[in-house]
Design a protein around this motif. Sequence first.
Motif, PDB file in Angstrom:
ATOM      1  N   THR A  18      58.652  47.218  45.927  1.00  0.00           N
ATOM      2  CA  THR A  18      60.066  46.603  46.137  1.00  0.00           C
ATOM      3  C   THR A  18      61.200  47.267  46.011  1.00  0.00           C
ATOM      4  OG1 THR A  18      59.832  45.372  44.117  1.00  0.00           O
ATOM      5  CG2 THR A  18      58.872  44.147  45.619  1.00  0.00           C
ATOM      6  N   ASP A  19      62.244  46.520  45.983  1.00  0.00           N
ATOM      7  CA  ASP A  19      63.398  47.442  45.805  1.00  0.00           C
ATOM      8  C   ASP A  19      63.670  48.386  44.585  1.00  0.00           C
ATOM      9  OD1 ASP A  19      65.490  44.611  45.205  1.00  0.00           O
ATOM     10  OD2 ASP A  19      63.673  45.441  44.141  1.00  0.00           O
ATOM     11  N   ASP A  20      63.177  48.019  43.486  1.00  0.00           N
ATOM     12  CA  ASP A  20      63.203  48.889  42.228  1.00  0.00           C
ATOM     13  C   ASP A  20      61.840  49.710  42.064  1.00  0.00           C
ATOM     14  OD1 ASP A  20      61.486  46.929  41.599  1.00  0.00           O
ATOM     15  OD2 ASP A  20      62.319  46.452  39.510  1.00  0.00           O
ATOM     16  N   PHE A  21      61.546  50.282  43.202  1.00  0.00           N
ATOM     17  CA  PHE A  21      60.361  51.026  43.182  1.00  0.00           C
ATOM     18  C   PHE A  21      60.118  52.073  42.130  1.00  0.00           C
ATOM     19  CE2 PHE A  21      57.068  52.994  45.831  1.00  0.00           C
ATOM     20  CZ  PHE A  21      57.107  54.321  45.657  1.00  0.00           C
ATOM     21  N   THR A  22      61.199  52.723  41.716  1.00  0.00           N
ATOM     22  CA  THR A  22      61.317  53.955  40.773  1.00  0.00           C
ATOM     23  C   THR A  22      60.919  53.247  39.312  1.00  0.00           C
ATOM     24  OG1 THR A  22      63.492  53.962  40.579  1.00  0.00           O
ATOM     25  CG2 THR A  22      62.410  55.459  42.185  1.00  0.00           C
ATOM     26  N   THR A  23      61.147  52.044  39.227  1.00  0.00           N
ATOM     27  CA  THR A  23      61.011  51.664  37.949  1.00  0.00           C
ATOM     28  C   THR A  23      59.599  51.161  37.574  1.00  0.00           C
ATOM     29  OG1 THR A  23      61.401  49.269  38.386  1.00  0.00           O
ATOM     30  CG2 THR A  23      63.290  50.949  37.931  1.00  0.00           C
ATOM     31  N   LEU A  24      58.928  50.928  38.454  1.00  0.00           N
ATOM     32  CA  LEU A  24      57.441  50.380  38.332  1.00  0.00           C
ATOM     33  C   LEU A  24      56.557  51.669  37.844  1.00  0.00           C
ATOM     34  CD1 LEU A  24      57.395  47.928  40.978  1.00  0.00           C
ATOM     35  CD2 LEU A  24      58.080  47.502  38.709  1.00  0.00           C
TER      36      LEU A  24
ATOM     37  N   SER B 286      66.781  40.746  29.325  1.00  0.00           N
ATOM     38  CA  SER B 286      65.838  41.761  30.385  1.00  0.00           C
ATOM     39  C   SER B 286      64.512  41.758  29.830  1.00  0.00           C
ATOM     40  CB  SER B 286      66.572  43.140  30.063  1.00  0.00           C
ATOM     41  OG  SER B 286      67.959  43.024  30.382  1.00  0.00           O
ATOM     42  N   ARG B 287      63.867  41.911  30.868  1.00  0.00           N
ATOM     43  CA  ARG B 287      62.390  42.202  30.674  1.00  0.00           C
ATOM     44  C   ARG B 287      62.128  43.048  29.581  1.00  0.00           C
ATOM     45  NH1 ARG B 287      60.711  41.858  36.983  1.00  0.00           N
ATOM     46  NH2 ARG B 287      59.939  39.691  37.099  1.00  0.00           N
ATOM     47  N   ASP B 288      61.200  42.978  28.732  1.00  0.00           N
ATOM     48  CA  ASP B 288      60.624  43.846  27.760  1.00  0.00           C
ATOM     49  C   ASP B 288      62.066  44.740  27.170  1.00  0.00           C
ATOM     50  OD1 ASP B 288      58.239  43.418  27.642  1.00  0.00           O
ATOM     51  OD2 ASP B 288      57.717  44.929  29.278  1.00  0.00           O
ATOM     52  N   ASP B 289      63.239  43.842  27.110  1.00  0.00           N
ATOM     53  CA  ASP B 289      64.331  44.311  26.725  1.00  0.00           C
ATOM     54  C   ASP B 289      64.871  45.605  27.331  1.00  0.00           C
ATOM     55  OD1 ASP B 289      64.921  42.411  24.945  1.00  0.00           O
ATOM     56  OD2 ASP B 289      63.534  43.287  23.392  1.00  0.00           O
ATOM     57  N   ASP B 290      64.461  45.896  28.441  1.00  0.00           N
ATOM     58  CA  ASP B 290      64.602  47.209  29.409  1.00  0.00           C
ATOM     59  C   ASP B 290      65.250  46.822  30.471  1.00  0.00           C
ATOM     60  OD1 ASP B 290      64.627  49.411  30.949  1.00  0.00           O
ATOM     61  OD2 ASP B 290      62.381  49.819  30.496  1.00  0.00           O
ATOM     62  N   THR B 291      66.586  47.352  30.749  1.00  0.00           N
ATOM     63  CA  THR B 291      67.367  46.605  31.713  1.00  0.00           C
ATOM     64  C   THR B 291      66.929  47.185  33.002  1.00  0.00           C
ATOM     65  OG1 THR B 291      68.959  48.440  31.226  1.00  0.00           O
ATOM     66  CG2 THR B 291      69.644  46.416  30.417  1.00  0.00           C
ATOM     67  N   ASP B 292      66.225  48.298  33.026  1.00  0.00           N
ATOM     68  CA  ASP B 292      65.701  48.612  34.368  1.00  0.00           C
ATOM     69  C   ASP B 292      64.686  47.743  35.009  1.00  0.00           C
ATOM     70  OD1 ASP B 292      67.218  50.952  34.403  1.00  0.00           O
ATOM     71  OD2 ASP B 292      65.720  52.428  33.285  1.00  0.00           O
ATOM     72  N   LEU B 293      64.082  46.847  34.212  1.00  0.00           N
ATOM     73  CA  LEU B 293      63.026  46.126  34.490  1.00  0.00           C
ATOM     74  C   LEU B 293      63.664  44.865  35.228  1.00  0.00           C
ATOM     75  CD1 LEU B 293      60.333  46.649  32.020  1.00  0.00           C
ATOM     76  CD2 LEU B 293      60.368  47.466  34.348  1.00  0.00           C
ATOM     77  N   GLY B 294      64.981  44.542  34.940  1.00  0.00           N
ATOM     78  CA  GLY B 294      65.577  43.223  35.228  1.00  0.00           C
ATOM     79  C   GLY B 294      65.500  42.076  34.486  1.00  0.00           C
ATOM     80  N   ARG B 295      65.994  40.952  34.903  1.00  0.00           N
ATOM     81  CA  ARG B 295      65.932  39.937  33.979  1.00  0.00           C
ATOM     82  C   ARG B 295      64.830  39.104  33.996  1.00  0.00           C
ATOM     83  NH1 ARG B 295      70.415  40.612  30.805  1.00  0.00           N
ATOM     84  NH2 ARG B 295      70.678  38.389  30.482  1.00  0.00           N
ATOM     85  N   LEU B 296      64.574  38.451  32.974  1.00  0.00           N
ATOM     86  CA  LEU B 296      63.379  37.764  32.873  1.00  0.00           C
ATOM     87  C   LEU B 296      63.334  36.586  34.226  1.00  0.00           C
ATOM     88  CD1 LEU B 296      62.740  36.956  29.071  1.00  0.00           C
ATOM     89  CD2 LEU B 296      61.148  38.126  30.643  1.00  0.00           C
ATOM     90  N   ARG B 297      62.222  36.437  34.697  1.00  0.00           N
ATOM     91  CA  ARG B 297      62.171  35.496  35.805  1.00  0.00           C
ATOM     92  C   ARG B 297      61.309  34.264  35.480  1.00  0.00           C
ATOM     93  NH1 ARG B 297      62.722  39.177  41.222  1.00  0.00           N
ATOM     94  NH2 ARG B 297      62.906  37.212  42.077  1.00  0.00           N
ATOM     95  N   LEU B 298      60.991  33.198  36.476  1.00  0.00           N
ATOM     96  CA  LEU B 298      60.328  32.028  36.148  1.00  0.00           C
ATOM     97  C   LEU B 298      58.888  32.391  35.846  1.00  0.00           C
ATOM     98  CD1 LEU B 298      59.762  29.102  36.051  1.00  0.00           C
ATOM     99  CD2 LEU B 298      59.603  28.964  38.625  1.00  0.00           C
TER     100      LEU B 298
ATOM    101  N   GLU C  68      53.762  34.609  30.533  1.00  0.00           N
ATOM    102  CA  GLU C  68      54.110  35.253  28.902  1.00  0.00           C
ATOM    103  C   GLU C  68      54.101  36.675  29.150  1.00  0.00           C
ATOM    104  OE1 GLU C  68      51.699  33.349  26.147  1.00  0.00           O
ATOM    105  OE2 GLU C  68      52.148  35.026  24.606  1.00  0.00           O
ATOM    106  N   ARG C  69      54.741  37.208  30.038  1.00  0.00           N
ATOM    107  CA  ARG C  69      54.809  38.699  30.468  1.00  0.00           C
ATOM    108  C   ARG C  69      56.139  39.329  30.259  1.00  0.00           C
ATOM    109  NH1 ARG C  69      53.732  38.601  36.743  1.00  0.00           N
ATOM    110  NH2 ARG C  69      55.680  38.374  37.367  1.00  0.00           N
ATOM    111  N   PHE C  70      56.167  40.431  30.285  1.00  0.00           N
ATOM    112  CA  PHE C  70      57.525  41.180  29.915  1.00  0.00           C
ATOM    113  C   PHE C  70      57.960  40.702  28.728  1.00  0.00           C
ATOM    114  CE2 PHE C  70      57.076  41.786  34.570  1.00  0.00           C
ATOM    115  CZ  PHE C  70      56.793  43.169  34.730  1.00  0.00           C
ATOM    116  N   GLY C  71      57.263  40.681  27.587  1.00  0.00           N
ATOM    117  CA  GLY C  71      58.093  40.161  26.467  1.00  0.00           C
ATOM    118  C   GLY C  71      58.495  38.777  26.122  1.00  0.00           C
ATOM    119  N   VAL C  72      58.008  37.968  27.020  1.00  0.00           N
ATOM    120  CA  VAL C  72      58.093  36.480  26.564  1.00  0.00           C
ATOM    121  C   VAL C  72      57.298  36.069  25.360  1.00  0.00           C
ATOM    122  CG1 VAL C  72      57.918  34.130  27.500  1.00  0.00           C
ATOM    123  CG2 VAL C  72      58.989  36.063  29.128  1.00  0.00           C
ATOM    124  N   SER C  73      57.671  35.492  24.738  1.00  0.00           N
ATOM    125  CA  SER C  73      56.910  35.175  23.518  1.00  0.00           C
ATOM    126  C   SER C  73      56.130  33.982  23.777  1.00  0.00           C
ATOM    127  CB  SER C  73      57.799  34.924  22.217  1.00  0.00           C
ATOM    128  OG  SER C  73      58.551  33.574  22.462  1.00  0.00           O
TER     129      SER C  73
END
Lengths: 650, 375
Positions: free
Chosen positions: A520-526, B202-214, B220-225
């Motif tokens: 997807t769009d954030d390809f490089t972050t994966l 943010s996911r795993d507190d890493d802004t590169d991974l984007g915000r947590l989503r539904l 329970e992934r990306f740091g969701v407790s």
Amino acid sequence: MNPLQAMRRVSGRAASGSGFTLIETLVAVGVIAVVGVGLASIFGAFSDVVSSGRQISRFAQTAAIIERQMREDFRRMNREGYLVIRQQFAQADPMSEDVEADPDSSAFDGVGSSLDDAEPRLRRIDEIVFFAQGDFESARQPLHASLAVTSSEARVYYGHGRKARLPEPGDDLRSLALAPYYYDADVQYGPGTSRIEADADDRGLGVAEDENPNEFAGDWTLLRHVTLLAPPSDTLPDTTEAREDLFGSGPPISTPDQDPFNATFPNGTPTNNTTLVYQGQPAVRFLFRDVLRNLAGQSSELTATVRTERDTLSPRFESGLVDIALTTFDETASVIDRLNAYPPIDQTQTAPTGVMPLPPGVSPINSVPLETTIGRFLTSASGTSWGDLRVGSTPSQNRLSTMRAWMEQLLPAYSLVVSPNGTPRGERIRAELEPTAFEAVITDSGGDITSGAAPGVGPLAIEVARSDQLALSMSNLAVRCTEFIVEWSFGQTYTEEFYATGGTHSRREGELVWYGSTVTDDFTTLEPAHITRYPGGDWIGGEPPVGAYQPFESHPSMVVQDHVVSSSLIYGLQAPPPTELSLDALTCTFGRLDLTYPQAGALLPADAPLAVPMAWPRLIRVTFTLADPSDLSVEETFQYVFDVPAGPEL
Amino acid sequence: MRPARRTQRQMLRSAFTLIEILIAITVLAIGLLGLGAVFPVVIREQRLAITQMEAPSALAQAEAVLRANRALGTVDPNQGVAPTDPGYEDGSRWSRFVDQQSPSAMEFFFLPSNQSMPTAPFDDVNDWLDPATGDMEFDWGGGANTEVDIALAQRMIPPPEINGPDPEYVWDFVLFRPNDDTLQAVVFLRSIDLNIRIPNRSRDDDTDLGRLRLADVLLERFGVSATERRVPIAVNDSGRPTGDGTGEYAPILPATLSFIKMFQINREREQADVLVLDLSDHGDWPSNKSSLITRVGQRLVVHDRVTNRLSTHVVLGATESDAVTLTQDEVAVRVRPALPVPDLTAFASYGGYEAAIYSPIPPAGIAIVDLEVRP
């Protein structure tokens, strides 16, 4: 009442009746403003709801049509046929040596939905082709109702189409209308070369070039192109009714140029229902793309002068005008499964060592003695059944490569965005939103289409040209389709072991394993591990990787049970490493025989089968994105899962 | 004098009193409130329309995944204890879901249960469905390939891709065995709770991974407790839908049909479109269980023991009859389509209907899928 009294009366009434003070007026205006704002916000919200509902409805209607059509086609899929899936990305600059996947890079190869798209992204332009059984009818408008073409076998293709350049000043519109196979043919390219090839490098999907009508994804169209397999019959159709309706009740026109129902090839062979024409419609002799290309003008049987002055060439699927092939599935299968000669592919691909290339212009059916060809999969050179089928030596690998090469030929166009030798290609079936030269057909701007004054143009030519023009959009399934992704699954799920040893936190035990890049769009972050590209496993030998697919679990023989589907079987020998982060195209081929069985070192028990069918996907997942016609920046993505008919049992 | 009096009256009438203004404002406010009340209805209806539009497609995808599930395909109905075996009641392999007293008739079952007829549905559900996560994991033994492992992530539509759209539906299924050679899955498609809270970080507190989503909250992934995790469709301790993912995963529930009372009511109505359901199997849960099943649009899957087939019916609402007295655990509902019986006069002797299943949260759709039974 005298005038003075009247004036006083009016003046007094006016004075007493105008009883709004400034404060009252301001309050009233304020109240009206507040109420107005409230109402406006309410109706604004209401309007938003309604327009969003309309937008959703538009998207959903289109998506439902696509899904229904795909579900019907997948249900009719011939499991004992062939399935080819190509997964690749559109690239803004195919010539760039290093494909740039980083959105933050200036060389990012993303593609926007429109010129105004501020955030271009990587977009998949996958393709899938397979065989199906059912009732199929040619999408071309028949020249006459009595000449409709139907078939119970078909090749079904889903993928994006490609627009040709719009006619340029000086182009001969009449020629555009009358050149059905080499679209936009122009004298500057000469016979045998068309813009489909001459402009291949700058008309690809997403390629950032001036005047490329396919540069932006909002202009892309998803096609469903069905090729009917209609073997020529010994009995020519009764064209009496069609003749009378089209020509009147006079005597038959004997000039081939004027009457395709009564035409002959130079060698005297009747054209109708033979090699280029079927029921008055253009047809191809084979499904194999490069065979058609190489046959052009080199076989007297396939040289026709029947349709237009330019038709000394074999029709090709890239034209978007052909949906009839004068072949059968069995004939096609015999070439893929048995022919050891390599397809007469273009200069960008070479046959592997030891494999005989099929000479250009030679029909794979008529010119190669299948019964005696060395390397026939069902008969080895040494006479030992299956003795040379087992992979592990170069000849066996060659056999697999050859089979894959023939299967790849089932894709109707050379769609690799970048060819193996680094040249841009990215050809597709031509698809237009509307006829490009219909006016020339209707108005006969050339002045002699119907008069027969020009060589090769007869009274029926206008009917043919009209049908050709309409055919330019006959395969359009969804306009403004900005992405098309096809993935496949064996139906296996991530196991506890996989999760413990190799899985990532994004994949959970029990989740289906899908193959194919899901970038997807954030390809490089994966991480690369997010992208499951292969079933796993080395070419031959070695330990089966955790989670590798073993297609024969139920077989009583534990030896056979250990047979693991290798990446090479599906992706070929030259596939990039499974964990490499790459935008390279992947072409998955699924055929009938597993040529990697048995794998090196495997000791077959006495009751082991001599051959095993090739593993097939059990599920196909299709993801497509549509853009809103009123605002191309608004895109909606849909995803559907289809099951594939069960395969043959061992 | 007369003009002067008119002018005075006009002056008096030309102004509004405070009362008049307040009344006017009140009327206007009521009008606006009424107008505003239309919106939730419009939005709900629009959502319902979208759901109805999407449900067939989502169900078709669930069917495809079920049919492609190799493990389910190798389920051997003859494995374990046969329905007529006395040991069947022990449910060592298969557990009948309803009516243990009539072993040859009713063969609803979840896979697999080590219990006999469940008295508390949640206990039974816990055997195959983790109510805290929604994952379905069970193993009926017998060597390799006998493990059916269908994670929640596999049952959500759209699938929980990392950056894909939020899942909107989740599907579950109940297996049904009409006979030894046939295996069917009754698929319930349900809309995911709308008010699930998503932590704003943010996911795993890493802004590169984007915000947590539904999907992250549901899986329970990306740091969701664990405490932040939610289930897609939740009910509380009383069995009521919570709508926000808090509580336990909503199960599929059984109901016994009171055939005699059905016969009486349907004969009185002169058409076979009323079901009388006995919800006593639910025990004390939920306290107001009848309201879950009488809701308009609720769907019931009914087993006809005569034909040994399943049929799906939509609830049109509760109904009453002077001729029949319902117990505290019983509820009569009108359904569409009517029950498929030869004719009403033969209803009494037909006697086919005795059990149904339903979801406490009305499903968006139900599909009955034939599964391939492989040796």
